[in-house]
Design a protein around this motif. Structure first.
Motif, short mmCIF file in Angstrom:
data_model
loop_
_atom_site.label_atom_id
_atom_site.label_comp_id
_atom_site.label_asym_id
_atom_site.label_seq_id
_atom_site.Cartn_x
_atom_site.Cartn_y
_atom_site.Cartn_z
N LEU A 3 0.83 -1.20 0.00
CA LEU A 3 0.00 0.00 0.00
C LEU A 3 0.87 1.25 0.00
N LYS A 8 -2.23 4.10 3.44
CA LYS A 8 -2.07 3.71 4.84
C LYS A 8 -2.53 4.84 5.77
N ILE A 11 -6.26 4.88 5.91
CA ILE A 11 -6.79 3.79 6.74
C ILE A 11 -6.65 4.13 8.22
N PHE A 12 -5.48 4.63 8.61
CA PHE A 12 -5.25 4.96 10.01
C PHE A 12 -6.08 6.16 10.44
N THR A 22 -0.09 4.93 14.05
CA THR A 22 -0.04 3.65 13.34
C THR A 22 -0.05 2.45 14.27
N GLY A 27 -6.54 0.44 13.98
CA GLY A 27 -5.84 0.79 12.75
C GLY A 27 -5.09 -0.39 12.17
N GLN A 28 -4.43 -1.16 13.04
CA GLN A 28 -3.70 -2.34 12.59
C GLN A 28 -4.65 -3.38 12.01
N LEU A 31 -5.75 -2.23 8.61
CA LEU A 31 -4.67 -2.39 7.64
C LEU A 31 -4.51 -3.85 7.23
N LYS A 34 -7.30 -4.89 4.86
CA LYS A 34 -7.07 -4.42 3.49
C LYS A 34 -6.04 -5.29 2.79
N ARG A 35 -4.96 -5.61 3.49
CA ARG A 35 -3.92 -6.45 2.89
C ARG A 35 -4.43 -7.86 2.62
#
Length: 89
Positions: A3, A8, A11-12, A22, A27-28, A31, A34-35
């Motif tokens: 990303l 990123k 997203i955060f 982060t 947030g994690q 993320l 999404k990955r």
């Protein structure tokens, strides 16, 4: 596959406390989600990419660990992130 910084940060900003925070659990998880979606799409086209398959399994495990942690710490935050990301059916 990876990303961009802007993606990123977005997203955060949406799921974390701020764009620069982060390390927040939400947030994690966002993320990783999404990955995971990106890797799943990749594996639909490339069935025999076993390295990506292994990475996907590891990411799902990491996300599961963070979700378990969030369940123990604050069940309301867990329910909010699960509903927001649509993780449960």
């Amino acid at each position: 596959m990876s990303l961009s910084k802007e993606a990123k940060a977005e997203i955060f900003a949406k799921h974390g406390k701020s764009a620069t925070d982060t390390g927040s659990t939400e947030g994690q998880i966002a993320l990783f989600t999404k990955r995971i979606a990106d890797l799943t799409e990749h594996l639909k086209k490339n069935r025999k990419d076993y390295n990506t398959q292994r990475s996907l399994v590891k990411l799902v495990g990491k996300r599961r660990s963070l979700l378990d942690y969030l369940t123990k710490v604050d069940i309301l935050r867990y329910r909010a992130i699960v509903a927001e990301l649509g993780l449960r059916k």
